[in-house]
Design a protein around this motif. Sequence first.
Motif, PDB file in Angstrom:
ATOM      1  N   CYS A  13     -14.304  19.817  20.957  1.00 59.37           N
ATOM      2  CA  CYS A  13     -13.244  18.798  21.017  1.00 59.37           C
ATOM      3  C   CYS A  13     -11.837  19.368  20.912  1.00 59.37           C
ATOM      4  O   CYS A  13     -10.854  18.650  21.114  1.00 59.37           O
ATOM      5  N   PHE A  39      -8.131  18.734  26.563  1.00 60.05           N
ATOM      6  CA  PHE A  39      -9.187  18.168  25.732  1.00 60.05           C
ATOM      7  C   PHE A  39      -9.242  16.629  25.805  1.00 60.05           C
ATOM      8  O   PHE A  39     -10.073  16.008  25.143  1.00 60.05           O
ATOM      9  N   SER A  86     -12.141  12.256  16.392  1.00 60.99           N
ATOM     10  CA  SER A  86     -12.329  13.560  17.026  1.00 60.99           C
ATOM     11  C   SER A  86     -11.103  13.980  17.826  1.00 60.99           C
ATOM     12  O   SER A  86     -10.896  15.167  18.095  1.00 60.99           O
ATOM     13  N   LYS A  87     -10.268  13.014  18.210  1.00 63.05           N
ATOM     14  CA  LYS A  87      -9.041  13.322  18.952  1.00 63.05           C
ATOM     15  C   LYS A  87      -8.084  14.190  18.121  1.00 63.05           C
ATOM     16  O   LYS A  87      -7.249  14.901  18.676  1.00 63.05           O
ATOM     17  N   ARG A 109      -7.882  18.277  18.773  1.00 62.42           N
ATOM     18  CA  ARG A 109      -7.470  18.891  20.043  1.00 62.42           C
ATOM     19  C   ARG A 109      -6.635  20.157  19.842  1.00 62.42           C
ATOM     20  O   ARG A 109      -6.955  21.211  20.381  1.00 62.42           O
ATOM     21  N   TYR A 133     -16.429  16.609  10.822  1.00 59.58           N
ATOM     22  CA  TYR A 133     -16.339  17.545  11.942  1.00 59.58           C
ATOM     23  C   TYR A 133     -16.755  18.939  11.483  1.00 59.58           C
ATOM     24  O   TYR A 133     -16.816  19.230  10.283  1.00 59.58           O
ATOM     25  N   PRO A 137     -18.403  16.276  16.091  1.00 57.80           N
ATOM     26  CA  PRO A 137     -17.378  16.945  16.888  1.00 57.80           C
ATOM     27  C   PRO A 137     -17.087  18.338  16.337  1.00 57.80           C
ATOM     28  O   PRO A 137     -17.121  18.553  15.117  1.00 57.80           O
TER      29      PRO A 137
END
Length: 221
Positions: free
Chosen positions: A192, A219, A5-6, A9, A137, A171
Amino acid sequence: MQFSSKMLRSYLIIGTKDLLAGQDLLELVETALKAGTTIVQYREKGSGAIKNYADKLALAHQLKKLTLKYNVPLVIDDDLNLALAIQADGIHIGQSDQTVSKIVDQIKLSTNPDMFIGLSVSNLTQLGNSDLTNISYLGSGPIKTTSSKADADPVIGLKGLTDLVTATKLPIVAIGGVSFTDAKDIARTGACGLAMISAFTHAKVTELNTWIPKINEIFTK
């Protein structure tokens, strides 16, 4: 590349039709990557987009080399053949694109079975009607009025985004009419990250160098 999920951003979406006069797509993408963009989506749709497959393939290969250089995932929008041909990290599909199950089946049988899938979901009805079994996602919006996508769904605003975040464990990256200055408001919804097209292409290099790290920091909190 395994999905995280990073990656959502600071999400750059780009195609040749999104460029301003005199801009070079690869140079713009590399500028954003140097500044810290966490994911790149190649979206070649609409009036002014490249129609010839060989030309799209050549550009997609160059984008893949570039994102690999910065260890950032490359996502292809709604073109599984192209995504598979360049060994893209992910594919993003909309509500009117190919069915999720069909794409999943083709990915599993391909030489890139770990490719992740993003899905556009604009409201709770679409969310409830979507097969999310193999989705990594969601891309949700438009948050504001946008001119970057001719077939955009009705504006959902921050309230609609919050409703979607609350209704799913997947996310979400916010999209549609958003700019760098919307990052804090979007982060408060639980999303996210934010995805941008014109905000990237219309920005100066100094603005990208300033705002992309700020977005990533917002984020991260």
